[in-house]
Each structure stands twice: as structure tokens, then as C-alpha cells.
Motif scaffolding. Structure first.
Motif, PDB file in Angstrom:
ATOM      1  N   HIS A  95       0.863  -1.192   0.000  1.00 35.61           N
ATOM      2  CA  HIS A  95       0.000   0.000   0.000  1.00 35.61           C
ATOM      3  C   HIS A  95       0.892   1.233   0.000  1.00 35.61           C
ATOM      4  CE1 HIS A  95      -3.864  -1.999   0.417  1.00 35.61           C
ATOM      5  NE2 HIS A  95      -3.338  -2.785   1.329  1.00 35.61           N
ATOM      6  N   SER A 134      -6.829   4.034 -11.768  1.00 35.94           N
ATOM      7  CA  SER A 134      -5.464   3.490 -11.602  1.00 35.94           C
ATOM      8  C   SER A 134      -4.363   4.459 -12.016  1.00 35.94           C
ATOM      9  CB  SER A 134      -5.296   2.173 -12.380  1.00 35.94           C
ATOM     10  OG  SER A 134      -6.321   1.285 -12.031  1.00 35.94           O
ATOM     11  N   LEU A 193     -15.968   9.311  -2.476  1.00 35.36           N
ATOM     12  CA  LEU A 193     -14.734   9.313  -3.267  1.00 35.36           C
ATOM     13  C   LEU A 193     -15.017   8.585  -4.576  1.00 35.36           C
ATOM     14  CD1 LEU A 193     -11.700   9.511  -3.895  1.00 35.36           C
ATOM     15  CD2 LEU A 193     -11.361   7.502  -2.430  1.00 35.36           C
TER      16      LEU A 193
HETATM   17  S1  MYA Z   1     -15.566   4.522  -0.141  1.00 30.28           S
HETATM   18  C1  MYA Z   1     -16.198   4.529  -1.783  1.00 30.28           C
HETATM   19  C2  MYA Z   1     -15.079   4.582  -2.777  1.00 30.28           C
HETATM   20  N1  MYA Z   1     -15.575   4.736  -4.118  1.00 30.28           N
HETATM   21  C3  MYA Z   1     -15.778   3.741  -4.978  1.00 30.28           C
HETATM   22  O1  MYA Z   1     -15.537   2.596  -4.681  1.00 30.28           O
HETATM   23  C4  MYA Z   1     -16.343   4.140  -6.330  1.00 30.28           C
HETATM   24  C5  MYA Z   1     -15.773   3.365  -7.475  1.00 30.28           C
HETATM   25  N2  MYA Z   1     -14.324   3.437  -7.464  1.00 30.28           N
HETATM   26  C6  MYA Z   1     -13.594   4.548  -7.773  1.00 30.28           C
HETATM   27  O2  MYA Z   1     -14.127   5.613  -8.061  1.00 30.28           O
HETATM   28  C7  MYA Z   1     -12.082   4.413  -7.703  1.00 30.28           C
HETATM   29  O3  MYA Z   1     -11.736   3.053  -7.805  1.00 30.28           O
HETATM   30  C8  MYA Z   1     -11.495   5.005  -6.397  1.00 30.28           C
HETATM   31  C9  MYA Z   1      -9.989   4.724  -6.342  1.00 30.28           C
HETATM   32  C10 MYA Z   1     -11.693   6.521  -6.385  1.00 30.28           C
HETATM   33  C11 MYA Z   1     -12.114   4.389  -5.148  1.00 30.28           C
HETATM   34  N3  MYA Z   1     -10.728   4.403   0.050  1.00 30.28           N
HETATM   35  O4  MYA Z   1      -6.343   6.569  -7.931  1.00 30.28           O
HETATM   36  P1  MYA Z   1      -5.878   5.188  -7.710  1.00 30.28           P
HETATM   37  C12 MYA Z   1      -6.423   3.472  -2.598  1.00 30.28           C
HETATM   38  C13 MYA Z   1      -9.455   4.761   0.302  1.00 30.28           C
HETATM   39  O5  MYA Z   1      -4.848   4.691  -8.651  1.00 30.28           O
HETATM   40  P2  MYA Z   1      -8.516   4.272  -8.438  1.00 30.28           P
HETATM   41  C14 MYA Z   1     -15.439   6.211   0.258  1.00 30.28           C
HETATM   42  O6  MYA Z   1     -15.920   7.060  -0.416  1.00 30.28           O
HETATM   43  C15 MYA Z   1      -5.716   2.195  -2.999  1.00 30.28           C
HETATM   44  O7  MYA Z   1      -5.592   1.338  -1.886  1.00 30.28           O
HETATM   45  N4  MYA Z   1      -8.416   4.448  -0.484  1.00 30.28           N
HETATM   46  O8  MYA Z   1      -7.108   4.156  -7.671  1.00 30.28           O
HETATM   47  C16 MYA Z   1     -14.608   6.558   1.480  1.00 30.28           C
HETATM   48  C17 MYA Z   1      -4.395   2.755  -3.491  1.00 30.28           C
HETATM   49  O9  MYA Z   1      -3.564   3.130  -2.400  1.00 30.28           O
HETATM   50  P3  MYA Z   1      -2.404   2.125  -1.934  1.00 30.28           P
HETATM   51  C18 MYA Z   1      -8.691   3.743  -1.587  1.00 30.28           C
HETATM   52  O10 MYA Z   1      -9.113   2.924  -8.430  1.00 30.28           O
HETATM   53  C19 MYA Z   1     -13.278   7.108   1.019  1.00 30.28           C
HETATM   54  C20 MYA Z   1      -4.810   4.057  -4.168  1.00 30.28           C
HETATM   55  O11 MYA Z   1      -6.099   4.407  -3.615  1.00 30.28           O
HETATM   56  C21 MYA Z   1      -9.978   3.334  -1.921  1.00 30.28           C
HETATM   57  O12 MYA Z   1      -8.371   4.979  -9.725  1.00 30.28           O
HETATM   58  C22 MYA Z   1     -12.290   7.312   2.119  1.00 30.28           C
HETATM   59  C23 MYA Z   1      -4.953   3.862  -5.656  1.00 30.28           C
HETATM   60  O13 MYA Z   1      -5.338   5.080  -6.205  1.00 30.28           O
HETATM   61  C24 MYA Z   1     -11.020   3.689  -1.037  1.00 30.28           C
HETATM   62  N5  MYA Z   1     -12.299   3.347  -1.258  1.00 30.28           N
HETATM   63  O14 MYA Z   1      -9.383   5.222  -7.473  1.00 30.28           O
HETATM   64  C25 MYA Z   1     -10.987   7.888   1.637  1.00 30.28           C
HETATM   65  N6  MYA Z   1      -9.937   2.666  -3.078  1.00 30.28           N
HETATM   66  O15 MYA Z   1      -1.451   2.039  -3.068  1.00 30.28           O
HETATM   67  C26 MYA Z   1      -9.935   8.004   2.723  1.00 30.28           C
HETATM   68  C27 MYA Z   1      -8.657   2.631  -3.456  1.00 30.28           C
HETATM   69  O16 MYA Z   1      -1.797   2.716  -0.701  1.00 30.28           O
HETATM   70  C28 MYA Z   1     -10.180   9.161   3.625  1.00 30.28           C
HETATM   71  N7  MYA Z   1      -7.894   3.280  -2.563  1.00 30.28           N
HETATM   72  O17 MYA Z   1      -3.082   0.800  -1.654  1.00 30.28           O
HETATM   73  C29 MYA Z   1      -9.083   9.313   4.649  1.00 30.28           C
HETATM   74  C30 MYA Z   1      -9.322  10.471   5.621  1.00 30.28           C
HETATM   75  C31 MYA Z   1      -9.049  11.807   4.978  1.00 30.28           C
HETATM   76  C32 MYA Z   1      -9.375  13.021   5.887  1.00 30.28           C
HETATM   77  C33 MYA Z   1      -8.443  13.161   7.073  1.00 30.28           C
HETATM   78  C34 MYA Z   1      -8.765  14.435   7.940  1.00 30.28           C
HETATM   79  C35 MYA Z   1      -7.941  14.543   9.064  1.00 30.28           C
END
Ligand code: MYA
Ligand code: JJ1
Length: 388
Positions: free
Chosen positions: A2, A146, A138
Motif C-alpha cells: 500500500h 489506476s 470518493l
Molecule cells: S468509499 C467509496 C469509494 N468509491 C468507490 O468505490 C467508487 C468506485 N471506485 C472509484 O471511483 C475508484 O476506484 C477510487 C480509487 C476513487 C475508489 N478508500 O487513484 P488510484 C487506494 C481509500 O490509482 P482508483 C469512500 O468514499 C488504494 O488502496 N483508499 O485508484 C470513502 C491505493 O492506495 P495504496 C482507496 O481505483 C473514502 C490508491 O487508492 C480506496 O483509480 C475514504 C490507488 O489510487 C477507497 N475506497 O481510485 C478515503 N480505493 O497504493 C480516505 C482505493 O496505498 C479518507 N484506494 O493501496 C481518509 C481520511 C481523509 C481526511 C483526514 C482528515 C484529518
């Protein structure tokens, strides 16, 4: 494994079971004046936009991005279809920040291609009340997946949350990330079994016919609990007291005041429904049930395009058995033409799921905290928090 999440202040898999680590914040806050003032860099074709969800036009753009690109089940048969009214409700609670409703547009065409949101909320973890952001919605357009856009979006929402001097967050996801505070199971109660089977949401059980299945899931025409009625504005103080007392038994739960209860639980047509039991004798409010409306698009079916689903929200039983209360909720949902009633195995839900003919789904929901370590993962029944 990750590359992004390893760099973030979240519980790491390698620390699982290390009880010497203290419960609480992982990183200490810095002065807000030291928080990065400029947005993170996006790939050069894209630009940040703050989405004004009050604007009908922007809300429609967000709605369409999510309707076409948001969460699907593991076989890509269904996709969440949050309504515009639902999005406005979910994103504008008391004290919300417009700057936390973040979009990404293509510079040339201005097309909205990605989205992430935060809302402020108080949560209680054990005896500690923490002000946090709840992160949701998100979404990256299917054609831009990706490309590591999600980490940039997460860093940007984190920066904007820090600018409000808030340092913790909660979120849920269907995928496993470092590291869940709880892993919960979805359960489903068929209300319209014929349609659910026709669209592939459920299957005819072994040795079952369609007519036996329809009979199995039949419900009474009307609710059975005396004094069962819709919640009204005048009920907010009593419901707040009831809910606060009830939620105090869970290890992680929201910390609601009357404004929160008015926003999150007062019925809004096709968004959130709440019912309570008012004692016919004492007029005391003794019990409460609620559910929110989240339809799913049915992908590639000739006959049906929308699955109408109710999701169990906050339920409180002090006098009426929870089983009876939830059965009344099923009856109301059936009257209103919902196809299915969904629930997680959190709070006391296990006590009614099997008896009321819910069956386990193929999806799980993992709960996470950002910059807050908990010593042990929670059982679903220790969790008193529902995120939308
Ligand atoms: S959960 C709902 C998430 N949305 C979906 O599932 C909708 C369909 N999918 C997509 O739109 C995309 O596949 C998404 C990823 C946008 C999810 N939460 O850009 P990438 C990590 C957190 O190449 P993509 C909700 O809304 C993944 O492990 N991280 O990937 C709550 C990898 O990191 P690493 C996620 O597929 C969200 C990296 O992203 C998630 O094009 C909470 C890859 O990025 C996920 N659901 O885009 C967010 N999915 O290499 C966190 C993948 O390390 C909030 N990844 O494994 C944190 C707190 C922030 C605030 C803090 C305040 C102090
Ligand atoms: O809805 C879900 N599963 C359904 C449909 C499965 C279709 C094939 N994959 C399901 N149906 C069985 C119902 C049956 C009814 C009679 C009794 C026995 C059971 O299991 C699942 C949940 O189970 N939903 C998803 O997978 C959607 C994604 C869930 C993760 C959500 C992430 C949320 C983001 C947070 O903000």
C-alpha cells in the motif's frame, strides 16, 4: 503493497496486536498557520473545483458522475444511485464546509471527473469525544482509474480538513485498507422477491418455487405497534435524549445534539424516514426506527432499471421489542414499494436479522479511522455508527 496508505497516520497491519501502542491520535496537530496553504498538484490536464451542491447545475453534475461511476457490487450488476436530494442532505449537515465538497474537472472541457467529500461530525470513541471529518463519495471516473488520482484527492481533503483545525476522520469502504476498526456484514430482507430474483439480486432457494418464495416474504398490510407514528419536528428533544442514552452503550458512536438529530433524523421524503413509538397512555417516546433511501441502478436488465432499497439507520428500543419495531419498519417499507431492506450486523441488529428473514449478502463494509488508533478491532455489535 500500500504505497500510499503506508505513508498515512492510520493503524498499519504490522502494528496489529501490538498492545503497547496507546489508543488515541497517531500524529499530533500542528498550528493551522503551518498547514500547507496551496492545493496539492493534479496532473496538468485537471483542475480543482469546489462543488456548490446548492447549485442545481453542480448538483446534477455530481449526481451524474456518481450515477455512472460510483460503487458497484463485486459482479458489476448494481451501482449505487444516490439521489440529488440525498446528496444535498448528506453534504449539508449543521456546520458543514463548502470547501470540503471537492471536485476535479478536465481543464479544457470543464467536465467533472472526480469527487470526494467531507462533513464535520463528533464521534465518541470509548470515553473520548473527537471532532472529526466523515469522508464519503470518493469517486474517479471509470476512464481515469489506476492513475493514482485517489491519493491526491485524499491528501487534498485532508489538507482542507486540517485548515479547520480538525485532525481525525472516519470513513467506510467495501475494500480492505490499513486497517479496519471493524468489519461488518450486509444483510438483505426481500420485500419484492419476484423482482429481486428477476434482476439477479437474489436467487430462488433450493426446493423453492416462486409462489412459495413470495409467501415466505409476505408481510402484514399495516404496522402492529400501538402509538407507532412518523417522527415530527416537535419530537426532536425527546428523540435526542432517547438516542444519546441508547448510543452510549456502543464503543464507537456519533455524539448527536438536537441540531444533528433534526438534520439527520427528521423525515425527508425519499431520503430518510423515521418512526417512533409514543406511549398511548403517558405520551412518552419510548422507541425509534429509521431508514434511509438509497436506490441502485440495475445494470443491463431489460425489464427493470432501478432497485429501490431502504437501509437500516438508527434504531432504539426501550419498551417495544426491537424485533417488533423492525418488523413494523419492514411493513412501512413494503407499503412504500421498496424492493429490499438492507442492514449491517452492527448495534443490536443481529437480534432480529435471522428471525425477520434477512439473509447475508455478498458484500462487507469496513470501518476506518484516520489518525486515531484503537487498541483492538471492534465487533460489529460494538459499533453504533452508520455512515451513508
Ligand atoms: S468509499 C467509496 C469509494 N468509491 C468507490 O468505490 C467508487 C468506485 N471506485 C472509484 O471511483 C475508484 O476506484 C477510487 C480509487 C476513487 C475508489 N478508500 O487513484 P488510484 C487506494 C481509500 O490509482 P482508483 C469512500 O468514499 C488504494 O488502496 N483508499 O485508484 C470513502 C491505493 O492506495 P495504496 C482507496 O481505483 C473514502 C490508491 O487508492 C480506496 O483509480 C475514504 C490507488 O489510487 C477507497 N475506497 O481510485 C478515503 N480505493 O497504493 C480516505 C482505493 O496505498 C479518507 N484506494 O493501496 C481518509 C481520511 C481523509 C481526511 C483526514 C482528515 C484529518
Ligand atoms: O447488495 C449486495 N449484494 C447483493 C447483490 C449481489 C449481486 C451479485 N454480486 C446480495 N444479494 C443477496 C440477497 C439475498 C436476499 C435473500 C436472502 C439471502 C440474501 O448479496 C452487496 C452487499 O451485500 N452490496 C455491494 O456489494 C455494494 C458495495 C458494498 C460496499 C459499499 C462501500 C460503501 C462506500 C462507503 O461510503
Amino acid at each position: 503493497k500500500h504505497k500510499f496508505w503506508e505513508t498515512q497516520p492510520v493503524g498499519q497491519f504490522k502494528d496489529l496486536g501490538d498492545t503497547s501502542l496507546p489508543e488515541g491520535p497517531i500524529e499530533l496537530p500542528t498550528p493551522v498557520s503551518e498547514v500547507k496553504q496551496e492545493p496539492y498538484n493534479l496532473p496538468s490536464l485537471y483542475e480543482w473545483t469546489t462543488c456548490d451542491i446548492d447549485s442545481e447545475e453542480t448538483c446534477a453534475e455530481v449526481y451524474s458522475l456518481l450515477t455512472n461511476n460510483y460503487v458497484e457490487d463485486d459482479e458489476n450488476m448494481f451501482r449505487f444511485n444516490y439521489s440529488k436530494e440525498f446528496l444535498r442532505w448528506a453534504l449539508r449537515p449543521p456546520g458543514y464546509f463548502k470547501s470540503w465538497h471537492i471536485g476535479v474537472r478536465v481543464k479544457v472541457s470543464k467536465k467533472l471527473v472526480a469527487f470526494i467529500t467531507g462533513i464535520p461530525a463528533k464521534i465518541r470513541v470509548g470515553d473520548v469525544v473527537v471532532t472529526k471529518a466523515e469522508i464519503n463519495f470518493l469517486c474517479v471516473h471509470k476512464k481515469l482509474r489506476s492513475k493514482r488520482l485517489a491519493p491526491v484527492m485524499i491528501k487534498e481533503v485532508t489538507r482542507r480538513v486540517h485548515l479547520e483545525n480538525i485532525w481525525q476522520a472516519a470513513y467506510t469502504a467495501g475494500v480492505v485498507l490499513p486497517t479496519p476498526i471493524a468489519t461488518c456484514q450486509y444483510w438483505h430482507r426481500s420485500l419484492n422477491p419476484k423482482k429481486l430474483i428477476d434482476v439477479g439480486f437474489s436467487r430462488l432457494g433450493a426446493r423453492m418455487t416462486m409462489s412459495r418464495t413470495i409467501k415466505l416474504y409476505k408481510l402484514p398490510e399495516s404496522t402492529v405497534t400501538p402509538g407507532f407514528r412518523k417522527m415530527e419536528l416537535r419530537d426532536v428533544p425527546a428523540v435526542t435524549r432517547l438516542l444519546r442514552e441508547y448510543l452510549s452503550q456502543f464503543i464507537v458512536a456519533p455524539y448527536f445534539n438536537e441540531d444533528d438529530v433534526e438534520h439527520w433524523l427528521l423525515p425527508t421524503e425519499n431520503v430518510v424516514d423515521s418512526y417512533l413509538v409514543e406511549s398511548p397512555e403517558t405520551h412518552e417516546i419510548t422507541d425509534f426506527v429509521s431508514f434511509y433511501t438509497l436506490p441502485s441502478s440495475i445494470l443491463g436488465n431489460q425489464n427493470h432499471s432501478i432497485l429501490k432499497a431502504a437501509y437500516s439507520y438508527y434504531n432504539v428500543s426501550t419498551k417495544t421489542p426491537l424485533l417488533q419495531l423492525m418488523n413494523d419498519a419492514l411493513i412501512v417499507a413494503k407499503q412504500r414499494d421498496y424492493d429490499v431492506f438492507n442492514a449491517l450486523d452492527i448495534m443490536h441488529n443481529e437480534s432480529f436479522l435471522k428471525e425477520l428473514k434477512f439473509g447475508p449478502g455478498d458484500g462487507q463494509l469496513h470501518y476506518y479511522l484516520y489518525n486515531y488508533r484503537v487498541k483492538h478491532a471492534l465487533k460489529p455489535s460494538e459499533l453504533g455508527l452508520v455512515l451513508l
